[in-house]
Scaffold this active site. Structure first.
Site, mmCIF file in Angstrom:
data_model
loop_
_atom_site.group_PDB
_atom_site.id
_atom_site.type_symbol
_atom_site.label_atom_id
_atom_site.label_comp_id
_atom_site.label_asym_id
_atom_site.label_seq_id
_atom_site.Cartn_x
_atom_site.Cartn_y
_atom_site.Cartn_z
ATOM 1 N N ILE A 175 0.837 -1.186 0.000
ATOM 2 C CA ILE A 175 0.000 0.000 0.000
ATOM 3 C C ILE A 175 0.877 1.243 0.000
ATOM 4 O O ILE A 175 2.034 1.209 0.431
ATOM 5 C CB ILE A 175 -0.978 0.047 1.198
ATOM 6 N N SER A 176 0.342 2.346 -0.502
ATOM 7 C CA SER A 176 1.024 3.641 -0.524
ATOM 8 C C SER A 176 2.328 3.508 -1.309
ATOM 9 O O SER A 176 2.308 3.035 -2.447
ATOM 10 C CB SER A 176 1.237 4.137 0.907
ATOM 11 N N ASN A 177 3.461 3.882 -0.743
ATOM 12 C CA ASN A 177 4.714 3.681 -1.463
ATOM 13 C C ASN A 177 4.963 2.209 -1.748
ATOM 14 O O ASN A 177 5.539 1.850 -2.782
ATOM 15 C CB ASN A 177 5.882 4.251 -0.665
ATOM 16 N N GLY A 179 -2.533 -1.219 -3.175
ATOM 17 C CA GLY A 179 -3.489 -0.325 -2.545
ATOM 18 C C GLY A 179 -2.961 1.094 -2.493
ATOM 19 O O GLY A 179 -1.787 1.305 -2.169
#
Length: 611
Positions: free
Chosen positions: A271-273, A295
């Protein structure tokens, strides 16, 4: 060999396994580039998933204690790192229903294999770690590879991958993707060893040794000061972690070796980075990767319409968003600290922006409308702006911009073009030497981006009346300007651009439509549009009422109006795993009308997860 064939080969361990490997292996299935440097057992009151803390221990407000705060043991550091990373990623509040409506904190005994690995061309290593549960299913031969969210340490995706993978008998491979919490004390010349404890430069092998001038003081942060621009190599970090997993499994189960990419299922999730990193991994050559679930990914599809780099919209938000907040209805901003406490600073920002010629208007109301209109014209939605208020309140935009400018420009200690540095600080934000106890806790408590864990941002340009504005203007000019430093940072950003996937495979991208840190309009939406041209199996789940930080849903005002994203990540993993097994078709694209919990608790039915 397709996914179904490789799994059927994995079902037969004797002569049949030998038959599966009798043909010459593919080049990408051969080399185990990194061997484990450290192996630890985790059973009983110290398991893989929660370090024995369980849900109640993870919910505890106080961090797990160190017997000697200045000299914690590796086991104590690991337990605190797992506690901190769970709390930073998942909603563990009583009304969040983690472990009940979705997710798992069931004890998972097993072993951990860890090492320091280096991608080709890098100056500094990244951490890789593999969790092998005692229930590892040698018939399925499954590895879930993941990358830390944000700039977190190697356990920075434990809440993302492990609750799904470990109960199913899959190993989990982690990477900090070249960032992480291996801070280095420049004053005392000390940094983190492989086990997280503090070592001395020239005496111990350290996870990060900065290139620093003699006499430098303060704190060197790996993401900012490695001179590697690690984001450019995110995909390589993920693939190397998967390679390390094969080496660890060979050591864990020699009777079932060799573990290779052509006989072991590999699913990447983040998720994210970390979501951006697993998408970048799909660009790596070869048939080594079977599926991807990403995500809220920080991904930059440079040539796609609408795409903007993280640095571009971060520096824009850092300047304009505090003022623009005044043009949004007060009741729409559920953000800490309270609006009454920050509104005077927002008003001051409007005035200084007007003086700098960055907004128009005769008063704060008109100036806020001008800032708001600029953000909307540049692609921000009101939903993203409302959720982005949290990043304004915690000064997160500045923290990201400071660290990433240094990383993109490959600047070392003392070289930041806007004069920023990091240090332990006094109450008045002046720099001071770190204490032994502060230094000892960096590895387990840090987020990889100061401020936090006793390390703050040193801003040499602070000046009234709007103290942080000069530094923010300098950071923004690195995006928009044409100086040598600006071109250097822009070149680093260009190196992070995503490219088309190299192989057709199931990919599910999941993004909350209210994300105020990584707005989908700048990241997922343009990436998916571009990636589908190369890989028709890319799917996109857009989730209404989901923002970026599940961890902040423990704040009542956020939990009442937003839904968590992790349930969709776990559901997508279920579905791609079933697709690889041949039990279902690919997940469908979906616009998901999830319902927030309001004053109640999360119920699975409210989330409207696609089936």
């Amino acid at each position: 060999m397709n996914a179904k064939t490789r799994i059927s080969c994995g079902l037969l361990l004797g002569a049949a396994l030998a038959a599966c490997s009798s043909a010459p292996p593919k080049p990408e299935a051969v080399a185990h580039m990194i061997q484990p440097q450290r192996v630890t057992d985790h059973r009983g009151a110290d398991d893989l998933l929660t370090a024995g803390l369980g849900l109640d221990g993870l919910r505890a407000m106080a961090a797990p204690a160190f017997a000697d705060p200045a000299n914690p043991t590796p086991a104590e550091l690991r337990r605190r790192a797992i506690w901190a990373n769970w709390r930073g990623i998942a909603d563990l509040s009583l009304t969040g229903s983690y472990g009940q409506a979705y997710g798992s904190v069931a004890s998972a005994p097993g072993r951990e294999y860890s090492a320091l690995a280096t991608v080709p061309g890098a100056k500094q290593p990244h951490r890789v770690l593999v969790q092998v549960p005692d229930n590892f299913d040698a018939t399925k031969r499954c590895v879930v590879v993941t990358a830390a969210s944000g700039s977190r340490g190697v356990y920075g995706a434990i809440a993302v991958a492990a609750p799904w993978a470990l109960p199913k008998g899959c190993a989990v491979a982690y990477t900090d993707k070249g960032a992480g919490t291996d801070y280095f004390d420049l004053t005392d010349q000390r940094g983190a060893r492989e086990d997280g404890t503090i070592g001395e430069l020239g005496v111990d092998t350290l996870a990060f040794t900065p290139d620093a001038p003699v006499g430098a003081s303060g704190v060197a942060v790996k993401h900012a000061h490695s001179k590697d621009n690690p984001e450019a190599d995110w995909g390589k970090h993920v693939k190397q972690a998967a390679e390390f997993a094969l080496a660890a499994l060979d050591q864990a189960f020699p009777q079932a070796a060799p573990f290779r990419f052509d006989n072991t299922r590999v699913i990447a999730v983040g998720i994210s980075n970390g979501g951006g990193a697993v998408l970048r991994a799909s660009e790596e050559e070869g048939g080594w990767l079977d599926a991807v679930v990403a995500g809220e990914p920080n991904i930059y599809a440079a040539d796609a319409p609408g795409a903007r780099s993280l640095y571009d919209y971060t520096t824009e938000a850092a300047l304009l968003m505090p003022c623009a907040m005044l043009d949004l209805p007060a009741e729409s901003l559920p953000q800490p600290p309270l609006r009454a406490q920050v509104e005077p600073r927002w008003t001051a920002r409007c005035a200084t922006l007007k003086a700098a010629g960055l907004v128009t208007g005769a008063d704060a109301k008109a100036q806020a409308a001008s800032a708001h209109a600029q953000l909307k014209a540049n692609g921000w939605t009101d939903e993203a702006l409302v959720a982005g208020a949290l990043s304004v309140g915690f000064d997160l935009w500045r923290a990201v911009a400071v660290t990433y400018a240094s990383a993109y420009g490959r600047y070392g200690v003392g070289e930041h073009p806007c004069g920023f540095a990091f240090s332990a600080q006094n109450a008045d934000f002046s720099a001071r030497a770190a204490t032994a106890a502060e230094r000892a806790a960096w590895w387990s408590e840090g987020s990889g981006i100061p401020p936090g864990a006793g390390v703050g941002i040193v801003d040499t340009t602070l000046a009234p009346p709007d103290f942080t504005l000069p530094g923010l203007q300098c950071l923004r000019a690195l995006q928009t300007g044409s100086t040598d430093d600006a071109r250097r940072v822009q070149a680093g950003i260009a190196q992070t651009a995503a490219h088309s996937p190299k192989t057709r495979r199931p990919v599910v991208v999941i993004h909350g439509l209210d994300d105020g840190l990584v707005p989908p309009a700048f990241s997922s939406a343009p990436y998916v549009a571009a990636a589908r041209a190369a890989n028709p199996d890319v799917r996109y789940w857009q989730v209404r009422h989901a923002q970026h930080f599940d961890g902040f849903l423990a704040l009542p005002a956020y939990g009442a109006r937003y839904v968590p994203l992790l349930p969709y990540v776990y559901a997508a993993l279920d579905q791609v795993d079933a697709t690889l097994d041949g039990r279902r078709e690919l997940p469908a694209n979906a616009l998901i009308s999830a319902q927030p919990r309001g004053a109640g608790s999360v119920e699975l039915s409210q989330l409207a997860i696609p089936r």
